[in-house]
Design a protein around this motif. Structure first.
Motif, PDB file in Angstrom:
ATOM      1  N   LEU A 101      38.564  30.953  40.513  1.00 27.83           N
ATOM      2  CA  LEU A 101      38.304  29.950  41.541  1.00 27.83           C
ATOM      3  C   LEU A 101      39.539  29.160  41.927  1.00 27.83           C
ATOM      4  O   LEU A 101      39.546  28.481  42.948  1.00 27.83           O
ATOM      5  N   LYS A 102      40.583  29.245  41.128  1.00 28.98           N
ATOM      6  CA  LYS A 102      41.723  28.353  41.323  1.00 28.98           C
ATOM      7  C   LYS A 102      42.775  28.865  42.296  1.00 28.98           C
ATOM      8  O   LYS A 102      43.604  28.090  42.748  1.00 28.98           O
ATOM      9  N   ASN A 103      42.767  30.143  42.639  1.00 30.95           N
ATOM     10  CA  ASN A 103      43.765  30.701  43.551  1.00 30.95           C
ATOM     11  C   ASN A 103      43.083  31.363  44.732  1.00 30.95           C
ATOM     12  O   ASN A 103      42.302  32.290  44.555  1.00 30.95           O
ATOM     13  N   LEU A 104      43.414  30.908  45.927  1.00 29.13           N
ATOM     14  CA  LEU A 104      42.903  31.575  47.122  1.00 29.13           C
ATOM     15  C   LEU A 104      44.029  32.250  47.906  1.00 29.13           C
ATOM     16  O   LEU A 104      43.898  32.495  49.085  1.00 29.13           O
ATOM     17  N   ASN A 105      45.117  32.560  47.226  1.00 26.85           N
ATOM     18  CA  ASN A 105      46.183  33.319  47.883  1.00 26.85           C
ATOM     19  C   ASN A 105      45.803  34.798  47.868  1.00 26.85           C
ATOM     20  O   ASN A 105      44.709  35.176  47.464  1.00 26.85           O
ATOM     21  N   ALA A 106      46.695  35.657  48.329  1.00 25.75           N
ATOM     22  CA  ALA A 106      46.392  37.093  48.424  1.00 25.75           C
ATOM     23  C   ALA A 106      46.059  37.692  47.067  1.00 25.75           C
ATOM     24  O   ALA A 106      45.128  38.489  46.931  1.00 25.75           O
ATOM     25  N   GLU A 107      46.808  37.297  46.049  1.00 27.33           N
ATOM     26  CA  GLU A 107      46.548  37.820  44.699  1.00 27.33           C
ATOM     27  C   GLU A 107      45.198  37.332  44.175  1.00 27.33           C
ATOM     28  O   GLU A 107      44.441  38.088  43.557  1.00 27.33           O
ATOM     29  N   GLY A 108      44.873  36.082  44.438  1.00 28.58           N
ATOM     30  CA  GLY A 108      43.587  35.543  44.009  1.00 28.58           C
ATOM     31  C   GLY A 108      42.414  36.202  44.701  1.00 28.58           C
ATOM     32  O   GLY A 108      41.387  36.487  44.088  1.00 28.58           O
ATOM     33  N   LEU A 109      42.561  36.456  46.006  1.00 25.47           N
ATOM     34  CA  LEU A 109      41.489  37.144  46.742  1.00 25.47           C
ATOM     35  C   LEU A 109      41.302  38.567  46.237  1.00 25.47           C
ATOM     36  O   LEU A 109      40.168  39.046  46.127  1.00 25.47           O
ATOM     37  N   LYS A 110      42.399  39.235  45.914  1.00 23.58           N
ATOM     38  CA  LYS A 110      42.291  40.590  45.363  1.00 23.58           C
ATOM     39  C   LYS A 110      41.546  40.556  44.030  1.00 23.58           C
ATOM     40  O   LYS A 110      40.695  41.404  43.760  1.00 23.58           O
ATOM     41  N   ALA A 111      41.833  39.543  43.209  1.00 22.21           N
ATOM     42  CA  ALA A 111      41.151  39.416  41.917  1.00 22.21           C
ATOM     43  C   ALA A 111      39.667  39.108  42.112  1.00 22.21           C
ATOM     44  O   ALA A 111      38.816  39.641  41.397  1.00 22.21           O
ATOM     45  N   ILE A 112      39.351  38.262  43.084  1.00 23.29           N
ATOM     46  CA  ILE A 112      37.940  37.926  43.346  1.00 23.29           C
ATOM     47  C   ILE A 112      37.160  39.174  43.725  1.00 23.29           C
ATOM     48  O   ILE A 112      36.035  39.377  43.274  1.00 23.29           O
ATOM     49  N   PHE A 113      37.766  40.030  44.563  1.00 26.71           N
ATOM     50  CA  PHE A 113      37.044  41.211  45.043  1.00 26.71           C
ATOM     51  C   PHE A 113      37.164  42.417  44.117  1.00 26.71           C
ATOM     52  O   PHE A 113      36.618  43.474  44.410  1.00 26.71           O
ATOM     53  N   SER A 114      37.849  42.263  42.988  1.00 30.27           N
ATOM     54  CA  SER A 114      37.971  43.405  42.080  1.00 30.27           C
ATOM     55  C   SER A 114      37.553  43.097  40.646  1.00 30.27           C
ATOM     56  O   SER A 114      37.561  43.994  39.810  1.00 30.27           O
ATOM     57  N   THR A 115      37.168  41.862  40.360  1.00 29.77           N
ATOM     58  CA  THR A 115      36.854  41.485  38.987  1.00 29.77           C
ATOM     59  C   THR A 115      35.390  41.076  38.865  1.00 29.77           C
ATOM     60  O   THR A 115      34.947  40.160  39.544  1.00 29.77           O
ATOM     61  N   PRO A 116      34.641  41.746  38.001  1.00 33.12           N
ATOM     62  CA  PRO A 116      33.278  41.274  37.733  1.00 33.12           C
ATOM     63  C   PRO A 116      33.318  40.004  36.886  1.00 33.12           C
ATOM     64  O   PRO A 116      34.216  39.815  36.072  1.00 33.12           O
ATOM     65  N   VAL A 117      32.351  39.147  37.087  1.00 32.95           N
ATOM     66  CA  VAL A 117      32.245  37.906  36.319  1.00 32.95           C
ATOM     67  C   VAL A 117      30.939  37.955  35.549  1.00 32.95           C
ATOM     68  O   VAL A 117      29.874  38.142  36.136  1.00 32.95           O
ATOM     69  N   VAL A 118      31.008  37.803  34.249  1.00 31.08           N
ATOM     70  CA  VAL A 118      29.849  37.840  33.350  1.00 31.08           C
ATOM     71  C   VAL A 118      29.050  39.119  33.600  1.00 31.08           C
ATOM     72  O   VAL A 118      27.831  39.105  33.776  1.00 31.08           O
ATOM     73  N   SER A 119      29.745  40.221  33.680  1.00 35.76           N
ATOM     74  CA  SER A 119      29.167  41.558  33.888  1.00 35.76           C
ATOM     75  C   SER A 119      28.428  41.701  35.208  1.00 35.76           C
ATOM     76  O   SER A 119      27.593  42.592  35.364  1.00 35.76           O
ATOM     77  N   ASN A 120      28.706  40.826  36.161  1.00 37.89           N
ATOM     78  CA  ASN A 120      28.102  40.917  37.489  1.00 37.89           C
ATOM     79  C   ASN A 120      29.212  40.950  38.522  1.00 37.89           C
ATOM     80  O   ASN A 120      30.197  40.236  38.421  1.00 37.89           O
ATOM     81  N   TYR A 121      29.026  41.802  39.527  1.00 34.03           N
ATOM     82  CA  TYR A 121      29.995  41.884  40.611  1.00 34.03           C
ATOM     83  C   TYR A 121      29.368  41.290  41.859  1.00 34.03           C
ATOM     84  O   TYR A 121      28.481  41.874  42.475  1.00 34.03           O
ATOM     85  N   HIS A 122      29.766  40.084  42.202  1.00 35.79           N
ATOM     86  CA  HIS A 122      29.319  39.449  43.450  1.00 35.79           C
ATOM     87  C   HIS A 122      30.461  38.601  44.009  1.00 35.79           C
ATOM     88  O   HIS A 122      30.521  37.392  43.809  1.00 35.79           O
ATOM     89  N   PRO A 123      31.374  39.269  44.690  1.00 36.53           N
ATOM     90  CA  PRO A 123      32.585  38.586  45.160  1.00 36.53           C
ATOM     91  C   PRO A 123      32.330  37.498  46.201  1.00 36.53           C
ATOM     92  O   PRO A 123      33.065  36.522  46.255  1.00 36.53           O
TER      93      PRO A 123
END
Length: 99
Positions: free
Chosen positions: A67-89
């Protein structure tokens, strides 16, 4: 066999000097809608006293590094990393925008 042109009803045009008057139905709609909105507001008023829960708010919100980075790298992480075994970017993106 002759074809007659169909007559169509046209709306009367408003005169330049006459004001436009609201229909009675819009007034009666507001008379019905106002108490419904007031009741809904009163019923949902206690929600403003609620805090975080201990179910998953810590994992999704308070200690989520995504939640702390909304730069290009942060957006890539949001759309590629599941959170608590759930994928909902989109949910994580929304939380990041709120943060």
């Amino acid at each position: 066999m002759s074809s007659k042109p169909k007559k169509t009803k046209t709306k009367p045009k408003a005169s330049p000097g006459k004001p436009v008057v609201a229909h009675k139905s819009s007034t009666s709609a507001w008379l019905f809608l106002a108490p419904v909105l007031a009741l809904a507001f009163v019923l949902y008023l206690p929600m403003f006293k609620n805090g975080f829960t201990n179910w998953d708010d810590v994992l999704y919100v308070t200690s989520n590094p995504l939640l702390k980075n909304l730069n290009a790298e942060g957006l890539k992480a949001i759309f590629s990393t599941p959170v608590v075994s759930n994928y909902h970017p989109l949910t994580i993106l929304s939380l990041a925008l709120n943060y």
